[in-house]
Design a protein around this motif. Structure first.
Motif, PDB file in Angstrom:
ATOM      1  N   GLU A 154      -3.646  -9.110 -15.625  1.00 36.55           N
ATOM      2  CA  GLU A 154      -2.708  -8.207 -16.287  1.00 36.55           C
ATOM      3  C   GLU A 154      -1.743  -8.977 -17.165  1.00 36.55           C
ATOM      4  OE1 GLU A 154      -0.803  -6.087 -13.228  1.00 36.55           O
ATOM      5  OE2 GLU A 154      -2.506  -4.776 -12.770  1.00 36.55           O
ATOM      6  N   ARG A 155      -1.215 -10.096 -16.664  1.00 40.43           N
ATOM      7  CA  ARG A 155      -0.259 -10.877 -17.461  1.00 40.43           C
ATOM      8  C   ARG A 155      -0.937 -11.475 -18.681  1.00 40.43           C
ATOM      9  NH1 ARG A 155       1.781  -8.236 -14.410  1.00 40.43           N
ATOM     10  NH2 ARG A 155       3.564  -8.591 -13.033  1.00 40.43           N
ATOM     11  N   ILE A 156      -2.159 -11.943 -18.534  1.00 40.13           N
ATOM     12  CA  ILE A 156      -2.881 -12.493 -19.696  1.00 40.13           C
ATOM     13  C   ILE A 156      -3.157 -11.396 -20.714  1.00 40.13           C
ATOM     14  CG2 ILE A 156      -5.026 -13.584 -20.434  1.00 40.13           C
ATOM     15  CD1 ILE A 156      -5.094 -15.070 -17.801  1.00 40.13           C
ATOM     16  N   GLY A 157      -3.566 -10.218 -20.238  1.00 35.05           N
ATOM     17  CA  GLY A 157      -3.830  -9.122 -21.155  1.00 35.05           C
ATOM     18  C   GLY A 157      -2.588  -8.656 -21.876  1.00 35.05           C
ATOM     19  N   LEU A 158      -1.449  -8.601 -21.209  1.00 37.11           N
ATOM     20  CA  LEU A 158      -0.209  -8.194 -21.859  1.00 37.11           C
ATOM     21  C   LEU A 158       0.242  -9.217 -22.891  1.00 37.11           C
ATOM     22  CD1 LEU A 158       1.837  -6.781 -18.841  1.00 37.11           C
ATOM     23  CD2 LEU A 158       0.909  -5.488 -20.762  1.00 37.11           C
ATOM     24  N   ALA A 159      -0.011 -10.492 -22.638  1.00 40.48           N
ATOM     25  CA  ALA A 159       0.457 -11.529 -23.549  1.00 40.48           C
ATOM     26  C   ALA A 159      -0.477 -11.731 -24.734  1.00 40.48           C
ATOM     27  CB  ALA A 159       0.631 -12.852 -22.793  1.00 40.48           C
ATOM     28  N   LEU A 160      -1.797 -11.672 -24.511  1.00 36.92           N
ATOM     29  CA  LEU A 160      -2.748 -12.055 -25.553  1.00 36.92           C
ATOM     30  C   LEU A 160      -3.746 -10.965 -25.905  1.00 36.92           C
ATOM     31  CD1 LEU A 160      -3.550 -15.679 -24.336  1.00 36.92           C
ATOM     32  CD2 LEU A 160      -1.958 -14.990 -26.116  1.00 36.92           C
ATOM     33  N   ALA A 161      -3.762  -9.854 -25.160  1.00 43.10           N
ATOM     34  CA  ALA A 161      -4.702  -8.752 -25.431  1.00 43.10           C
ATOM     35  C   ALA A 161      -6.134  -9.187 -25.171  1.00 43.10           C
ATOM     36  CB  ALA A 161      -4.514  -8.204 -26.834  1.00 43.10           C
ATOM     37  N   GLY A 162      -7.089  -8.750 -25.996  1.00 40.05           N
ATOM     38  CA  GLY A 162      -8.507  -8.832 -25.665  1.00 40.05           C
ATOM     39  C   GLY A 162      -9.153 -10.181 -25.876  1.00 40.05           C
ATOM     40  N   ARG A 163      -9.499 -10.483 -27.129  1.00 36.49           N
ATOM     41  CA  ARG A 163     -10.331 -11.669 -27.404  1.00 36.49           C
ATOM     42  C   ARG A 163      -9.610 -12.970 -27.085  1.00 36.49           C
ATOM     43  NH1 ARG A 163     -14.822  -9.946 -30.029  1.00 36.49           N
ATOM     44  NH2 ARG A 163     -14.708  -7.912 -31.075  1.00 36.49           N
ATOM     45  N   ALA A 164      -8.352 -13.072 -27.513  1.00 37.15           N
ATOM     46  CA  ALA A 164      -7.603 -14.301 -27.211  1.00 37.15           C
ATOM     47  C   ALA A 164      -7.408 -14.450 -25.702  1.00 37.15           C
ATOM     48  CB  ALA A 164      -6.260 -14.282 -27.928  1.00 37.15           C
ATOM     49  N   GLY A 165      -7.132 -13.364 -25.009  1.00 39.53           N
ATOM     50  CA  GLY A 165      -6.990 -13.441 -23.563  1.00 39.53           C
ATOM     51  C   GLY A 165      -8.276 -13.819 -22.868  1.00 39.53           C
ATOM     52  N   ALA A 166      -9.420 -13.341 -23.385  1.00 39.27           N
ATOM     53  CA  ALA A 166     -10.709 -13.706 -22.787  1.00 39.27           C
ATOM     54  C   ALA A 166     -10.991 -15.194 -22.954  1.00 39.27           C
ATOM     55  CB  ALA A 166     -11.824 -12.880 -23.422  1.00 39.27           C
ATOM     56  N   ARG A 167     -10.604 -15.757 -24.101  1.00 33.05           N
ATOM     57  CA  ARG A 167     -10.802 -17.204 -24.291  1.00 33.05           C
ATOM     58  C   ARG A 167      -9.942 -18.005 -23.321  1.00 33.05           C
ATOM     59  NH1 ARG A 167     -10.978 -15.545 -29.861  1.00 33.05           N
ATOM     60  NH2 ARG A 167      -8.764 -16.049 -30.113  1.00 33.05           N
ATOM     61  N   LEU A 168      -8.688 -17.586 -23.137  1.00 31.78           N
ATOM     62  CA  LEU A 168      -7.830 -18.290 -22.174  1.00 31.78           C
ATOM     63  C   LEU A 168      -8.345 -18.120 -20.754  1.00 31.78           C
ATOM     64  CD1 LEU A 168      -5.287 -19.888 -21.517  1.00 31.78           C
ATOM     65  CD2 LEU A 168      -4.015 -17.726 -21.466  1.00 31.78           C
ATOM     66  N   ALA A 169      -8.809 -16.922 -20.402  1.00 32.77           N
ATOM     67  CA  ALA A 169      -9.335 -16.703 -19.047  1.00 32.77           C
ATOM     68  C   ALA A 169     -10.561 -17.562 -18.787  1.00 32.77           C
ATOM     69  CB  ALA A 169      -9.672 -15.224 -18.867  1.00 32.77           C
ATOM     70  N   ALA A 170     -11.425 -17.716 -19.792  1.00 38.78           N
ATOM     71  CA  ALA A 170     -12.587 -18.585 -19.616  1.00 38.78           C
ATOM     72  C   ALA A 170     -12.168 -20.041 -19.442  1.00 38.78           C
ATOM     73  CB  ALA A 170     -13.524 -18.435 -20.810  1.00 38.78           C
ATOM     74  N   HIS A 171     -11.136 -20.463 -20.166  1.00 35.94           N
ATOM     75  CA  HIS A 171     -10.653 -21.840 -20.032  1.00 35.94           C
ATOM     76  C   HIS A 171     -10.048 -22.086 -18.653  1.00 35.94           C
ATOM     77  CE1 HIS A 171      -9.003 -25.703 -21.259  1.00 35.94           C
ATOM     78  NE2 HIS A 171      -7.821 -25.318 -20.806  1.00 35.94           N
ATOM     79  N   LEU A 172      -9.411 -21.065 -18.077  1.00 41.48           N
ATOM     80  CA  LEU A 172      -8.803 -21.202 -16.755  1.00 41.48           C
ATOM     81  C   LEU A 172      -9.795 -20.977 -15.624  1.00 41.48           C
ATOM     82  CD1 LEU A 172      -5.430 -19.313 -17.354  1.00 41.48           C
ATOM     83  CD2 LEU A 172      -5.821 -21.782 -17.353  1.00 41.48           C
ATOM     84  N   GLY A 173     -11.027 -20.626 -15.944  1.00 40.21           N
ATOM     85  CA  GLY A 173     -12.033 -20.407 -14.915  1.00 40.21           C
ATOM     86  C   GLY A 173     -11.997 -19.024 -14.311  1.00 40.21           C
ATOM     87  N   LEU A 174     -11.350 -18.070 -14.973  1.00 42.01           N
ATOM     88  CA  LEU A 174     -11.274 -16.712 -14.434  1.00 42.01           C
ATOM     89  C   LEU A 174     -12.498 -15.890 -14.824  1.00 42.01           C
ATOM     90  CD1 LEU A 174      -7.506 -15.966 -15.161  1.00 42.01           C
ATOM     91  CD2 LEU A 174      -8.538 -16.906 -13.095  1.00 42.01           C
TER      92      LEU A 174
END
Length: 282
Positions: free
Chosen positions: A63-83
């Motif tokens: 939720e925090r990643i989605g609120l901060a970066l929304a869709g595509r950018a948040g998905a890239r960060l989540a993949a980098h963090l192993g989520l």
């Protein structure tokens, strides 16, 4: 106990590795004969929600990643963090969040913005003291603003642009509130007024010659043989180039047989603006 089944829950990564929790959920038989539910499963309220595939703490992180970066950018960060969460997973987490509730502000900011420039507009309402948006209203008419102000009494100051619809809506919804113009529109309107005034009196400004130091010295000494000042060149700059391009564009379209109204619709200008360029000799 009636039976049991397995649940797989994704959790936060540990040591750079994905973590999956395997739960063995027990299902029990209700001992009350009049109970409408024959069986029920045990809950893990501090770990996950019913029918969820993520743990509560992983869901909050997404939720925090989605609120901060929304869709595509948040998905890239989540993949980098192993989520390993996709953009739609993040967007669903954001859309599932309840709308935040704000107290009625004392100082209210009202302005319009374009969702599709030239076609679709909306009104944003902000808290003037906390500098946070609190509501988005459809359109930019007086009725939605008046209805919102009537439903949220307590506004003392309304800071708005100079649109007549907002003035009418504020007077209807909050008649006792003080209406003020925001400084952004004041400076913008002042700049536009000065620009139009200078453009309208450009010919008079060309006649004003600022004497140089040599000419001022000759004027003091009374030398009658002093050479006249050089004429001022034609105006330059981005605004002058833009006006020359517009002036050349309008006669070309008139020569092609287009009317004033057709040119205004084609260029997205006002009809009087096109008429002014069509009548100007230079």
């Amino acid at each position: 106990m009636h039976d049991a089944y397995q649940r797989r829950l994704r959790d936060l990564p540990l040591g750079g590795q994905r973590v999956v929790i395997q739960l063995r959920i027990r299902r029990f038989i209700c001992g009350t004969p009049t109970c409408p539910r024959r069986t029920f499963a045990e809950r893990f309220a501090q770990l996950t929600a019913p029918y969820a595939r993520f743990t509560i703490r992983l869901n909050r992180t997404l939720e925090r990643i989605g609120l901060a970066l929304a869709g595509r950018a948040g998905a890239r960060l989540a993949a980098h963090l192993g989520l390993g969460a996709g953009r739609m997973t993040l967007l669903r987490r954001v859309m599932a969040l309840p709308d935040p509730s704000f107290p009625t502000p004392r100082v209210l900011g009202v302005d319009d913005f374009a969702t599709r420039r030239g076609h679709t507009y909306a009104t944003v309402i902000t808290d003037g003291e906390r500098h946070r948006p609190i509501e988005v209203l459809p359109g930019r008419e007086a009725a939605p603003l008046a209805a919102w102000l009537a439903a949220h009494p307590g506004v003392e100051v309304i800071c708005r642009d100079r649109a007549g619809a907002y003035a009418e809506g504020a007077a209807l919804g909050a008649p006792h509130a003080l209406q003020v113009a925001d400084r952004c529109h004041l400076l913008q309107n002042l700049g536009q007024a000065v620009e139009k005034f200078v453009a309208a009196h450009r010919d008079a400004l060309r006649c004003v010659v600022v004497p140089s130091e040599r000419e001022a010295a000759l004027a003091v000494t009374g030398d009658a043989h002093a050479s006249p000042p050089d004429p001022i060149m034609a105006p330059t700059g981005r605004r002058a180039q833009r006006q020359r391009a517009r002036h050349a564009m309008v006669p070309d379209l008139l020569n092609e047989g287009m009317s004033i109204r057709a040119i205004a619709r084609h260029l997205g200008w006002g009809r009087h603006t096109v008429q002014r360029y069509a009548r100007a000799a230079r």
